[in-house]
Design a protein around this motif. Structure first.
Motif, PDB file in Angstrom:
ATOM      1  N   SER A  29      17.850  21.490   0.545  1.00 53.95           N
ATOM      2  CA  SER A  29      18.904  22.393   0.953  1.00 53.95           C
ATOM      3  C   SER A  29      20.088  22.271   0.010  1.00 53.95           C
ATOM      4  N   TYR A  30      20.538  23.391  -0.490  1.00 56.97           N
ATOM      5  CA  TYR A  30      21.666  23.335  -1.416  1.00 56.97           C
ATOM      6  C   TYR A  30      22.813  24.194  -0.891  1.00 56.97           C
ATOM      7  N   GLY A  31      23.993  23.908  -1.372  1.00 56.71           N
ATOM      8  CA  GLY A  31      25.178  24.605  -0.903  1.00 56.71           C
ATOM      9  C   GLY A  31      25.364  25.951  -1.590  1.00 56.71           C
ATOM     10  N   MET A  32      26.077  26.804  -0.953  1.00 55.88           N
ATOM     11  CA  MET A  32      26.346  28.130  -1.490  1.00 55.88           C
ATOM     12  C   MET A  32      27.247  28.060  -2.715  1.00 55.88           C
ATOM     13  N   VAL A  33      27.143  29.087  -3.534  1.00 58.26           N
ATOM     14  CA  VAL A  33      28.071  29.226  -4.653  1.00 58.26           C
ATOM     15  C   VAL A  33      29.163  30.200  -4.225  1.00 58.26           C
ATOM     16  N   ASP A  34      30.392  29.710  -4.208  1.00 63.71           N
ATOM     17  CA  ASP A  34      31.501  30.567  -3.799  1.00 63.71           C
ATOM     18  C   ASP A  34      32.234  31.109  -5.014  1.00 63.71           C
ATOM     19  N   LEU A  35      32.817  32.266  -4.849  1.00 66.20           N
ATOM     20  CA  LEU A  35      33.695  32.835  -5.863  1.00 66.20           C
ATOM     21  C   LEU A  35      35.128  32.571  -5.427  1.00 66.20           C
ATOM     22  N   PRO A  36      36.068  32.694  -6.353  1.00 70.64           N
ATOM     23  CA  PRO A  36      37.471  32.495  -5.968  1.00 70.64           C
ATOM     24  C   PRO A  36      37.853  33.404  -4.803  1.00 70.64           C
ATOM     25  N   SER A  37      37.233  34.563  -4.731  1.00 69.26           N
ATOM     26  CA  SER A  37      37.538  35.503  -3.653  1.00 69.26           C
ATOM     27  C   SER A  37      36.810  35.136  -2.367  1.00 69.26           C
ATOM     28  N   GLY A  38      35.988  34.088  -2.415  1.00 69.54           N
ATOM     29  CA  GLY A  38      35.241  33.692  -1.225  1.00 69.54           C
ATOM     30  C   GLY A  38      33.749  33.853  -1.452  1.00 69.54           C
ATOM     31  N   LYS A  39      33.061  34.148  -0.379  1.00 69.58           N
ATOM     32  CA  LYS A  39      31.613  34.270  -0.456  1.00 69.58           C
ATOM     33  C   LYS A  39      31.211  35.557  -1.174  1.00 69.58           C
ATOM     34  N   MET A  40      30.060  35.478  -1.842  1.00 65.93           N
ATOM     35  CA  MET A  40      29.540  36.691  -2.473  1.00 65.93           C
ATOM     36  C   MET A  40      29.018  37.639  -1.400  1.00 65.93           C
ATOM     37  N   LYS A  41      29.414  38.888  -1.503  1.00 61.48           N
ATOM     38  CA  LYS A  41      28.959  39.870  -0.530  1.00 61.48           C
ATOM     39  C   LYS A  41      28.409  41.077  -1.277  1.00 61.48           C
ATOM     40  N   SER A  42      27.125  41.319  -1.098  1.00 55.92           N
ATOM     41  CA  SER A  42      26.536  42.414  -1.858  1.00 55.92           C
ATOM     42  C   SER A  42      27.155  43.749  -1.450  1.00 55.92           C
ATOM     43  N   ARG A  43      27.492  43.860  -0.173  1.00 56.80           N
ATOM     44  CA  ARG A  43      28.039  45.130   0.288  1.00 56.80           C
ATOM     45  C   ARG A  43      29.441  45.390  -0.235  1.00 56.80           C
ATOM     46  N   GLU A  44      30.124  44.313  -0.593  1.00 56.90           N
ATOM     47  CA  GLU A  44      31.471  44.506  -1.112  1.00 56.90           C
ATOM     48  C   GLU A  44      31.495  44.484  -2.630  1.00 56.90           C
ATOM     49  N   GLY A  45      30.307  44.415  -3.201  1.00 57.64           N
ATOM     50  CA  GLY A  45      30.222  44.491  -4.654  1.00 57.64           C
ATOM     51  C   GLY A  45      30.769  43.278  -5.378  1.00 57.64           C
ATOM     52  N   MET A  89      29.712  24.897  -4.181  1.00 53.18           N
ATOM     53  CA  MET A  89      30.490  24.823  -5.404  1.00 53.18           C
ATOM     54  C   MET A  89      31.221  26.117  -5.672  1.00 53.18           C
ATOM     55  N   LEU A  90      32.271  25.982  -6.444  1.00 52.05           N
ATOM     56  CA  LEU A  90      33.088  27.142  -6.759  1.00 52.05           C
ATOM     57  C   LEU A  90      32.749  27.641  -8.158  1.00 52.05           C
ATOM     58  N   PHE A  91      32.599  28.931  -8.280  1.00 50.23           N
ATOM     59  CA  PHE A  91      32.350  29.523  -9.579  1.00 50.23           C
ATOM     60  C   PHE A  91      33.427  30.535  -9.881  1.00 50.23           C
ATOM     61  N   ASP A  92      34.238  30.235 -10.865  1.00 48.08           N
ATOM     62  CA  ASP A  92      35.266  31.177 -11.288  1.00 48.08           C
ATOM     63  C   ASP A  92      34.788  31.859 -12.566  1.00 48.08           C
ATOM     64  N   PRO A  93      34.444  33.139 -12.461  1.00 49.15           N
ATOM     65  CA  PRO A  93      33.861  33.826 -13.621  1.00 49.15           C
ATOM     66  C   PRO A  93      34.774  33.766 -14.840  1.00 49.15           C
ATOM     67  N   ASN A  94      36.061  33.715 -14.615  1.00 46.84           N
ATOM     68  CA  ASN A  94      36.983  33.770 -15.748  1.00 46.84           C
ATOM     69  C   ASN A  94      37.138  32.451 -16.478  1.00 46.84           C
ATOM     70  N   GLU A  95      37.114  31.370 -15.746  1.00 43.41           N
ATOM     71  CA  GLU A  95      37.391  30.113 -16.436  1.00 43.41           C
ATOM     72  C   GLU A  95      36.447  28.970 -16.097  1.00 43.41           C
ATOM     73  N   SER A  96      35.446  29.231 -15.261  1.00 46.33           N
ATOM     74  CA  SER A  96      34.583  28.137 -14.849  1.00 46.33           C
ATOM     75  C   SER A  96      33.838  27.500 -16.000  1.00 46.33           C
ATOM     76  N   ILE A  97      33.272  28.327 -16.846  1.00 49.12           N
ATOM     77  CA  ILE A  97      32.366  27.764 -17.838  1.00 49.12           C
ATOM     78  C   ILE A  97      33.047  27.586 -19.174  1.00 49.12           C
ATOM     79  N   GLN A  98      33.274  26.330 -19.514  1.00 48.39           N
ATOM     80  CA  GLN A  98      33.920  25.963 -20.764  1.00 48.39           C
ATOM     81  C   GLN A  98      32.863  25.496 -21.756  1.00 48.39           C
ATOM     82  N   PHE A  99      33.291  25.289 -22.969  1.00 43.75           N
ATOM     83  CA  PHE A  99      32.397  24.740 -23.985  1.00 43.75           C
ATOM     84  C   PHE A  99      32.916  23.394 -24.485  1.00 43.75           C
ATOM     85  N   GLN A 100      34.011  22.941 -23.905  1.00 41.54           N
ATOM     86  CA  GLN A 100      34.547  21.625 -24.260  1.00 41.54           C
ATOM     87  C   GLN A 100      34.545  20.723 -23.037  1.00 41.54           C
ATOM     88  N   GLY A 101      34.523  19.420 -23.301  1.00 37.08           N
ATOM     89  CA  GLY A 101      34.589  18.483 -22.192  1.00 37.08           C
ATOM     90  C   GLY A 101      33.240  18.271 -21.547  1.00 37.08           C
TER      91      GLY A 101
END
Length: 510
Positions: A297-313, A372-384
């Motif tokens: 069992s794994y945890g959901m991936v959240d966006l900064p805006s909250g849960k992903m909702k297909s109906r809300e795009g 876990m939180l996934f911020d599309p704008n800054e989550s994925i870095q190439f340093q560190g």
RNA sequence: GGUUCCGUAGCUCAACUGGAUAGAGCAACUGCCUUCUAAGCAGUAGGUUCGGGGUUCGAGUCCCUGCGGGAUCACCA
């Protein structure tokens, strides 16, 4: 420990083929790590799911087990009928070829179209004075979908043909996505092929008194003694529910692979209750392998805006995200201007390696159990603490090994015994190398790729310290020089293997 | 409401399953490229581990309780 003990230890590690890979244990397991619905494309949540299950499979293999990777495809049900209805009404014969759209995207678009139309009809009915709950039942388009499901169950030829056609589009789309992701399956299961077996099993259980029938004809299992509730297994009209299908699928799998001692379901934690019940039912049915079933069992991936909702795009599409990652890798690389002499193909391959490495490492470095939180704008870095950092370390070592080969420095095992002194950073690298097999074991025992990810980061970080502190080719003592090449080589090898366990490649240059 | 998971630096995550001074990265600040790739290295700053009790020689970790958040408890899948 004395100096000698450390050098001996390293000599042993150095001489070990397939370091960190256990001999066969004879244990055979099955890992299910994808269970898509065929009415919409894969998204970020699927990426975490699939990378996790794929990685756990590889880690279990490294622990000496035989692993069968499987997928369950939810290819039947009301969801796909909705897409079918919408396509029939509004599609005007559109196909992936005619529109240039990926098949899964196209079918997904009609699923959205259905929902829009459905909402419109509800609004109209409510406008006309109907209660909302009633309107939801009475909306003509919903009735059409339900009728289509019934037709499908009766194997109406036209409906079946349409169903096969649209699912075919989706599978082609999924294949492209899986291919880009770098994941693979040994066998596919389809619910359309397992739900009948599930029904049979429920009937059998009913006869033997494990289940019971209510007045309306629906079939239930009583789990009140186990502290749970009553759970529906067959509807009054005899049609199956989710649980019924999963019973059938599980049994079919043990028939296909009689030697497996464990079945691992990689599914989100929202379904913990479902699997608890499923395993209980299988146990009640008398299958002793039910005790070997495990819900990873794994945890959901959240966006900064909250849960992903297909109906809300707000869903992050898997294909788009991977493309963006590869694109970002290209931008970074071009900025740094380090790919002189690369062919176009080599450059493209590198961007893919880096982009996907970043994504996989990002999603797998976190304990799977946690959301876990996934911020599309800054989550994925190439340093560190990132995939590319580790990949970079590998590329650095590869450069050293190339130079060593040019200069004809070939490490020999007897070199290590002659070493005068080891630097602290060298000791600590040997120490880390020594830990690798235990980490692989721990990751397997806990179904936790994050343990491998965390480890390989620590190793890379320590190597970079070594790299900075010690200039290998300026060493006058050739014994020490060759030892350091051997040490570097082994570090590179372990980095490559560990990254391989989480599905990330490592480049020789970047 | 019942069950269950979670709460650690401004942010994202670790902490060998109860051990010593709670560690990384990002963001901020300071140094280091005529020497094997600076996607790097070294350093500064940042903590009442949500609050309160308890068990223990020892608690971020175990127990109780309060607060806050997630998931689930469908004739959906």
């Amino acid at each position: 420990m004395t100096q000698k003990t450390w050098t001996n230890l390293f000599a042993e590690i150095w001489a070990t083929e397939n370091y960190g890979v256990s001999a066969s244990t004879g244990k055979e397991v099955m890992v299910e790590y994808s269970s898509p619905n065929t009415n919409k494309p894969l998204h970020l949540g699927h990426l975490r799911n699939n990378f996790l299950g794929w990685s756990v499979s590889e880690i279990l293999k490294a622990n000496g087990h035989t692993v069968h990777k499987v997928q369950i495809i939810n290819d039947r049900g009301i969801h796909i009928c909705k897409s079918m209805v919408a396509w029939t009404k509004f599609g005007e014969g559109e196909t992936p070829d005619s529109s240039g759209k990926k098949g899964d995207k196209l079918v997904g678009d009609y699923y959205v179209k259905f929902d829009q139309e459905y909402k419109k009809q509800i609004a109209e009915l409510v406008e006309g004075g109907m209660e909302k709950a009633e309107a939801e039942k009475q909306a003509p388009i919903m009735k059409e979908a339900q009728e289509m499901l019934l037709k499908w169950e009766k194997k109406d030829p036209d409906t079946y043909a349409l169903w096969e056609k649209m699912n075919g589009w989706v599978y082609k789309g999924f294949d492209a996505t899986y291919n880009q992701m770098g994941v693979d399956f040994d066998k596919l299961y389809y619910e359309s092929q397992t739900f009948l077996l599930g029904k049979e099993e429920v009937e059998k259980g009913l006869e033997s008194g494990i289940f019971f029938k209510k007045d309306d004809g629906s079939v239930w299992v009583d789990l009140t003694e186990e502290g749970l509730d009553e759970k529906l297994l067959l509807r009054a009209d005899g049609t199956s529910v989710y649980m019924t299908q999963d019973i059938g699928t599980a049994i079919l799998r043990y028939r296909d692979y009689p030697k497996i001692s464990q079945q691992i379901y990689t599914v989100g934690n929202e379904q913990e209750y479902h699997f608890k019940v499923l395993f209980m039912i299988l146990d009640k049915l008398g299958y002793d392998w039910a005790k070997g079933c495990y819900h990873l069992s794994y945890g959901m991936v959240d966006l900064p805006s909250g849960k992903m909702k297909s109906r809300e795009g707000t869903v992050v599409d898997a294909d788009e995200l991977m493309d963006e990652m590869i694109d970002t890798a290209r931008e970074h690389t071009e900025e740094l201007g380090k790919i002189d002499g690369f062919s176009k193909e080599q450059a493209a391959e590198l961007y893919e390696t880096l982009g996907l490495g970043a994504l996989k490492y990002f999603l797998l470095k976190v304990d799977p159990k946690k959301r876990m939180l996934f911020d599309p704008n800054e989550s994925i870095q190439f340093q560190g603490n990132t995939g590319p950092f580790i990949q970079y370390t590998h590329a650095r070592i590869a450069a050293i090994l190339r130079k060593a080969e040019q200069l004809n420095f070939t490490p020999q095992e007897e070199d290590f015994n002659k070493l005068e002194t080891l630097q602290p950073v060298e000791l600590s690298l040997i120490h880390l190398l020594k830990d690798y097999p235990a980490k692989v074991k721990e990751a397997g025992d806990n179904y936790s790729p994050d343990i491998v990810a965390q480890y390989v980061y620590d190793l890379a970080k320590e190597y970079n310290r070594f790299y900075q502190e010690i200039s290998i080719f300026n060493e006058e003592d050739e014994t020490a020089l060759r030892f350091r090449i051997a040490l570097s080589g082994k570090v590179a090898e372990v980095i490559k293997k560990a990254m391989g366990l989480i599905g990330a490649n490592v480049p020789d240059r970047m």
